[in-house]
Design an enzyme around this catalytic site. Structure first.
Site, PDB file in Angstrom:
ATOM      1  N   GLY A  16      73.362  54.274  26.343  1.00 11.44           N
ATOM      2  CA  GLY A  16      72.121  53.741  25.784  1.00 11.44           C
ATOM      3  C   GLY A  16      71.286  52.900  26.731  1.00 11.44           C
ATOM      4  N   THR A  17      71.399  53.155  28.043  1.00  9.01           N
ATOM      5  CA  THR A  17      70.549  52.368  28.959  1.00  9.01           C
ATOM      6  C   THR A  17      69.079  52.759  28.788  1.00  9.01           C
ATOM      7  OG1 THR A  17      70.794  53.884  30.829  1.00  9.01           O
ATOM      8  CG2 THR A  17      72.390  52.102  30.664  1.00  9.01           C
ATOM      9  N   ASN A  18      68.818  53.996  28.454  1.00  9.94           N
ATOM     10  CA  ASN A  18      67.420  54.391  28.200  1.00  9.94           C
ATOM     11  C   ASN A  18      66.902  53.788  26.899  1.00  9.94           C
ATOM     12  OD1 ASN A  18      66.194  56.277  30.292  1.00  9.94           O
ATOM     13  ND2 ASN A  18      68.260  57.092  30.067  1.00  9.94           N
ATOM     14  N   MET A  93      73.153  64.131  23.489  1.00  9.09           N
ATOM     15  CA  MET A  93      73.791  65.300  24.089  1.00  9.09           C
ATOM     16  C   MET A  93      74.007  66.425  23.084  1.00  9.09           C
ATOM     17  SD  MET A  93      73.790  64.264  27.087  1.00  9.09           S
ATOM     18  CE  MET A  93      74.004  62.881  28.210  1.00  9.09           C
ATOM     19  N   LEU A  96      69.156  71.014  20.051  1.00  9.39           N
ATOM     20  CA  LEU A  96      68.610  71.151  18.693  1.00  9.39           C
ATOM     21  C   LEU A  96      68.128  72.582  18.454  1.00  9.39           C
ATOM     22  CD1 LEU A  96      66.711  67.783  18.893  1.00  9.39           C
ATOM     23  CD2 LEU A  96      68.642  68.254  17.354  1.00  9.39           C
ATOM     24  N   ASN A 110      62.089  64.012  25.253  1.00  8.80           N
ATOM     25  CA  ASN A 110      63.427  63.875  25.837  1.00  8.80           C
ATOM     26  C   ASN A 110      63.306  63.414  27.278  1.00  8.80           C
ATOM     27  OD1 ASN A 110      66.322  64.357  26.176  1.00  8.80           O
ATOM     28  ND2 ASN A 110      65.749  66.164  27.367  1.00  8.80           N
ATOM     29  N   HIS A 112      65.155  63.699  30.914  1.00 10.76           N
ATOM     30  CA  HIS A 112      66.146  64.518  31.618  1.00 10.76           C
ATOM     31  C   HIS A 112      66.255  64.021  33.067  1.00 10.76           C
ATOM     32  CE1 HIS A 112      68.626  67.970  32.494  1.00 10.76           C
ATOM     33  NE2 HIS A 112      67.931  68.101  33.618  1.00 10.76           N
TER      34      HIS A 112
HETATM   35  C1  GAR Z   1      70.602  59.735  31.165  1.00 11.18           C
HETATM   36  O1  GAR Z   1      70.694  59.893  32.549  1.00 11.18           O
HETATM   37  C2  GAR Z   1      69.773  60.845  30.559  1.00 11.18           C
HETATM   38  O2  GAR Z   1      68.687  61.236  31.346  1.00 11.18           O
HETATM   39  C3  GAR Z   1      70.790  61.932  30.466  1.00 11.18           C
HETATM   40  O3  GAR Z   1      71.981  61.293  30.061  1.00 11.18           O
HETATM   41  C4  GAR Z   1      71.961  59.928  30.502  1.00 11.18           C
HETATM   42  C5  GAR Z   1      72.151  59.048  29.300  1.00 11.18           C
HETATM   43  O4  GAR Z   1      72.291  57.694  29.691  1.00 11.18           O
HETATM   44  N1  GAR Z   1      70.365  62.961  29.555  1.00 11.18           N
HETATM   45  C6  GAR Z   1      70.626  64.245  29.727  1.00 11.18           C
HETATM   46  O5  GAR Z   1      71.284  64.673  30.635  1.00 11.18           O
HETATM   47  C7  GAR Z   1      70.050  65.157  28.655  1.00 11.18           C
HETATM   48  N2  GAR Z   1      70.007  66.515  29.128  1.00 11.18           N
HETATM   49  P1  GAR Z   1      72.021  56.505  28.678  1.00 11.18           P
HETATM   50  O6  GAR Z   1      72.851  56.774  27.429  1.00 11.18           O
HETATM   51  O7  GAR Z   1      72.516  55.285  29.426  1.00 11.18           O
HETATM   52  O8  GAR Z   1      70.545  56.451  28.383  1.00 11.18           O
END
Ligand code: GAR
Length: 204
Positions: A16-18, A93, A96, A110, A112
């Site tokens: 969940g850093t994003n 992850m 959909l 999203n 990526h």
């Molecule tokens: C992030 O790097 C995001 O871009 C990636 O997973 C990580 C989640 O980190 N997403 C994908 O690869 C989707 N195809 P987070 O939970 O710390 O945000």
């Protein structure tokens, strides 16, 4: 200041850093046209849930194990109950279905961790993306925020930012740099852009 804000739901699966970047951007005023109303996790133990709770945001866990065939229907129900205008996939992850993406057409974005169309599509997620980039030997990678349609990572691009790859990079090192230099910047920016469009009733 604008009165009306877009109601945002953030869908997560992991750290969940994003999500944190969006929460912080809301606090600092970078995001002013939308408000996070709800965080939905498909994993019971995702640290993202703690981050949401710490920020006083409502959380719901909806797992495939529990809902099976009804997984997306349950998500749809919760989104509708909370009058959600914008769905942000932040490390969610799950791929959909067309049915879901059509229901919320132009309302799902999203993040990526690569410069689409490189290293994207089915099977490219999380660290796997950075492993593939290092294997290929690219000198520049980055992150992309895009609309979500029925094609994995195939929707219209909203924001992109490039990041250098350095000799000696590991997938973990590269992932952190891409997050810090690209994802945590372009995701809040895109959330504000699309929220503003929604409240201004612009054609999406
Ligand atoms: C992030 O790097 C995001 O871009 C990636 O997973 C990580 C989640 O980190 N997403 C994908 O690869 C989707 N195809 P987070 O939970 O710390 O945000």
């Amino acid at each position: 200041m604008k009165e009306k804000k877009a109601n945002i739901a953030v869908l997560v699966s992991g750290t969940g850093t994003n999500l944190q970047a969006i929460i912080d951007a809301q606090k600092s005023g970078v995001i002013k046209s939308g408000e996070i109303k709800l965080v939905i996790s498909n994993k019971k133990d995702a640290y993202a849930i703690t981050r949401a709770q710490d920020a006083g945001i409502k959380t719901t866990v909806i797992t495939k194990q529990e809902y099976g065939e009804e997984f997306e229907n349950r998500i749809t129900e919760v989104l509708n109950e909370n009058s959600i205008d914008l769905i942000v996939l932040a490390g969610f992850m799950v791929i959909l279905t067309r049915r879901f993406t059509e229901t919320f057409k132009n309302r799902i974005i999203n993040v990526h961790p690569s410069l689409i169309p490189s290293f994207c599509g089915e099977g490219f997620y999380g660290l796997r993306v950075h492993k593939a980039a290092l294997r290929k030997g690219v000198k520049v990678t980055g992150a992309t925020v895009h609309f979500v349609n029925e094609i994995p990572d195939g929707g219209e691009i909203i924001e992109q930012k490039a990041v250098r790859v350095y000799p000696g990079d590991t997938p973990e090192k590269l992932q952190k740099r891409v997050m810090r230099q690209a994802e945590w910047k372009i995701l809040p920016k895109a959330v504000e852009t699309i929220s503003e469009r929604i409240i201004d009733n612009e054609h999406l």
